[in-house]
Write a protein that holds these residues in place. Structure first.
Motif, PDB file in Angstrom:
ATOM      1  N   LEU A  14       0.950  -1.166   0.093  1.00 60.56           N
ATOM      2  CA  LEU A  14      -0.169  -0.036  -0.007  1.00 60.56           C
ATOM      3  C   LEU A  14       0.982   1.143  -0.011  1.00 60.56           C
ATOM      4  CD1 LEU A  14      -2.645  -0.703   2.391  1.00 60.56           C
ATOM      5  CD2 LEU A  14      -2.846  -1.097  -0.076  1.00 60.56           C
ATOM      6  N   SER A  16       2.246   3.007  -2.328  1.00 55.51           N
ATOM      7  CA  SER A  16       2.128   3.863  -3.326  1.00 55.51           C
ATOM      8  C   SER A  16       0.548   4.576  -3.006  1.00 55.51           C
ATOM      9  CB  SER A  16       1.774   3.404  -4.737  1.00 55.51           C
ATOM     10  OG  SER A  16       0.828   2.384  -4.635  1.00 55.51           O
ATOM     11  N   ILE A  17      -0.483   3.887  -2.402  1.00 55.81           N
ATOM     12  CA  ILE A  17      -1.613   4.372  -1.944  1.00 55.81           C
ATOM     13  C   ILE A  17      -1.505   5.736  -0.901  1.00 55.81           C
ATOM     14  CG2 ILE A  17      -3.938   3.961  -1.299  1.00 55.81           C
ATOM     15  CD1 ILE A  17      -3.101   2.625  -3.815  1.00 55.81           C
ATOM     16  N   ARG A  20      -0.018   8.662  -2.584  1.00 54.56           N
ATOM     17  CA  ARG A  20      -1.028   9.439  -3.072  1.00 54.56           C
ATOM     18  C   ARG A  20      -1.749  10.002  -2.349  1.00 54.56           C
ATOM     19  NH1 ARG A  20      -4.721   6.036  -7.001  1.00 54.56           N
ATOM     20  NH2 ARG A  20      -6.153   5.529  -4.971  1.00 54.56           N
ATOM     21  N   GLU A  21      -2.319   9.592  -1.089  1.00 54.38           N
ATOM     22  CA  GLU A  21      -2.803  10.373  -0.014  1.00 54.38           C
ATOM     23  C   GLU A  21      -2.039  11.547   0.131  1.00 54.38           C
ATOM     24  OE1 GLU A  21      -5.631   8.670   2.986  1.00 54.38           O
ATOM     25  OE2 GLU A  21      -4.407   6.873   2.712  1.00 54.38           O
ATOM     26  N   THR A  55      -5.062   5.045   4.895  1.00 58.09           N
ATOM     27  CA  THR A  55      -4.409   3.721   4.630  1.00 58.09           C
ATOM     28  C   THR A  55      -2.896   3.653   5.160  1.00 58.09           C
ATOM     29  OG1 THR A  55      -3.404   4.633   2.479  1.00 58.09           O
ATOM     30  CG2 THR A  55      -5.622   3.677   2.467  1.00 58.09           C
ATOM     31  N   SER A  56      -2.768   4.645   5.988  1.00 54.94           N
ATOM     32  CA  SER A  56      -1.290   4.387   6.715  1.00 54.94           C
ATOM     33  C   SER A  56      -1.515   3.915   8.244  1.00 54.94           C
ATOM     34  CB  SER A  56      -0.602   5.743   6.816  1.00 54.94           C
ATOM     35  OG  SER A  56       0.534   5.678   7.753  1.00 54.94           O
ATOM     36  N   THR A 177      -7.823   0.452   7.405  1.00 53.20           N
ATOM     37  CA  THR A 177      -6.852   0.779   6.361  1.00 53.20           C
ATOM     38  C   THR A 177      -6.789  -0.060   5.126  1.00 53.20           C
ATOM     39  OG1 THR A 177      -5.497  -0.530   7.586  1.00 53.20           O
ATOM     40  CG2 THR A 177      -5.147   1.758   7.983  1.00 53.20           C
ATOM     41  N   ALA A 181      -8.176   1.258   1.278  1.00 52.92           N
ATOM     42  CA  ALA A 181      -7.090   1.071   0.188  1.00 52.92           C
ATOM     43  C   ALA A 181      -7.980   0.416  -0.862  1.00 52.92           C
ATOM     44  CB  ALA A 181      -6.238   0.224   0.663  1.00 52.92           C
ATOM     45  N   GLN A 184     -10.083   3.226  -2.506  1.00 51.91           N
ATOM     46  CA  GLN A 184      -9.323   4.000  -3.123  1.00 51.91           C
ATOM     47  C   GLN A 184      -8.803   3.598  -4.479  1.00 51.91           C
ATOM     48  OE1 GLN A 184      -6.398   6.319  -0.936  1.00 51.91           O
ATOM     49  NE2 GLN A 184      -7.851   6.290   0.901  1.00 51.91           N
ATOM     50  N   LEU A 185      -8.631   2.079  -4.474  1.00 51.53           N
ATOM     51  CA  LEU A 185      -8.157   1.434  -5.760  1.00 51.53           C
ATOM     52  C   LEU A 185      -9.312   1.322  -6.816  1.00 51.53           C
ATOM     53  CD1 LEU A 185      -5.389  -1.014  -4.179  1.00 51.53           C
ATOM     54  CD2 LEU A 185      -4.957   0.897  -5.714  1.00 51.53           C
ATOM     55  N   ARG A 356      -4.166  -6.828  -8.371  1.00 50.01           N
ATOM     56  CA  ARG A 356      -2.984  -5.875  -7.490  1.00 50.01           C
ATOM     57  C   ARG A 356      -2.937  -6.873  -6.453  1.00 50.01           C
ATOM     58  NH1 ARG A 356      -1.949  -0.214  -6.832  1.00 50.01           N
ATOM     59  NH2 ARG A 356      -0.507  -0.031  -5.078  1.00 50.01           N
TER      60      ARG A 356
END
Length: 379
Positions: A14, A16-17, A20-21, A55-56, A177, A181, A184-185, A356
């Motif tokens: 995650l 890259s997600i 992006r956030e 997502t962190s 989280t 994700a 968001q994906l 993914r």
């Protein structure tokens, strides 16, 4: 104080997600690595990121990084860092540790050396030989990887997936989280219907509701760094006020979940009510074979049962085949599912448009994405 190096830790897959956030929050100077995203910020950014990142796992302050093949190098490198700027004379500062592919492989020994070095540094600053450690909590982590020591301060406390709304959980619940994700994906947004036929404790739908109304996920909880003297109370107040002002609770939500287990639905309803969405998410006791998602151009996003026992494999196959049958009946809908089942596409009856690799806890899964048509643009 000069600019800080902050670290947003990320579940595997995650990163890259999370990046992006951070970009959407206005951060640009980032370095994406395995398990973390390092970025530049200041004290106010500690507050904002703890409140806003979906997502962190945690926000850490990077105190320093240096080679440490010996205990002397670990001690001196630790002692050279500015601990007195962060930890007051009454601060509690436990040390946690990890070591991978390093000569200093004994984690307890490394923790002891780091603790001793920090005590020596604080002795010089506060001119005392005794620290009661009865004040605010400053958790320090020493992470040794390939003979390089990374020392951090944890600003978050309990991981960020603990939003505060989930009082009870079903068996094997998905983390908040990971649910965020998955959303968001996907292609879902608040204007589209969303259905989860294996909703369990309702996490995917509650996270969608929070995203749809732009509610900061950390708004309902507290953080140990709220009690740190270095961070003015005003910064936390401003960050929370910004988050409250950003809420858009006038957006209509089209969120529905179902599960064959009545107890799971009770838990989901209680969690939704706790999160403030008791009247905004519809829940039903239904087997997957009887669901009838309403509306056009919707998204079905789910975490179906995995069938980890051999006796459950046939049931899982039937569930996935049923999802594929439902997809055939809903030509304008998009379908998204996370599963470790290798034959998922075969049972579903269609090759995924996108896959993914994600880890649901420690289980390696694929996030299967089957795209339907996008909604027509409004004139």
């Amino acid at each position: 104080m000069s600019r800080l190096q902050l670290i947003a830790t990320a579940p595997m897959g995650l990163e890259s997600i999370v990046a992006r956030e951070l970009k959407e929050l206005g951060y640009s100077d980032m370095e994406v690595e395995n398990g973390r995203v390092t970025f530049a910020g200041d004290l106010q950014d500690i507050c904002r990121c703890n409140l806003w990142l979906r997502t962190s796992d945690r926000i850490l302050v990077k105190m320093g990084e240096f080679p440490a093949k010996t205990f002397d190098e670990l001690f001196e490198g630790t002692k050279a860092l500015p601990w007195e700027q962060w930890i007051p004379v009454d601060g509690e500062f436990p040390v946690e540790g990890r070591s991978h592919h390093s000569q200093l492989s004994s984690v307890p020994a490394c923790q002891g050396i780091v603790k001793k070095a920090i005590v020596e540094k604080l002795k010089q600053s506060y001119r005392t030989d005794w620290f009661q450690e009865n004040g605010a909590r400053y958790v320090i982590e020493v992470n040794l990887h390939k003979d390089v020591a990374l020392l951090t301060l944890d600003t978050t406390g309990p991981a960020l997936h603990k939003r505060g709304y989930r009082k009870l959980v079903t068996e094997a619940p998905i983390k908040e989280t990971m649910a965020a994700a998955m959303l968001q994906l996907s292609r879902w947004n608040v204007s589209r219907p969303l259905y989860d036929p294996f909703c369990g404790s309702g996490t995917i739908l509650i996270e969608a509701a929070m995203m749809g109304w732009n509610i900061a996920p950390g708004l309902r909880r507290s953080f140990p760094s709220e009690h740190w003297r270095i961070i003015p109370e005003r910064l936390w107040s401003e960050a929370r006020e910004e988050a409250f002002d950003a809420v858009r609770d006038d957006e209509p939500l089209q969120l529905t979940g179902s599960d064959i287990d009545p107890k799971a639905i009770e838990i989901a309803q209680a969690s939704a009510k706790s999160a403030g969405f008791g009247r905004d998410i519809a829940f039903h006791v239904l087997p997957a074979a009887k669901i009838k998602p309403e509306g056009d151009y919707g998204c079905l996003i789910t975490n179906p049962p995995y069938g980890e026992r051999l006796s459950e494999k046939d049931e899982v196959e039937k569930m996935i085949r049923q999802l594929g049958f439902t997809a055939a009946q809903l030509p304008t809908w998009s379908f998204f599912a996370i599963s470790p089942t290798k034959q998922f596409e075969h049972y579903f009856g269609r090759k995924a448009d996108k896959r993914r690799k994600l880890y649901n806890g420690r289980i390696e899964c694929q996030y299967y994405q089957f795209f339907g048509p996008l909604p027509p643009r409004k004139p």
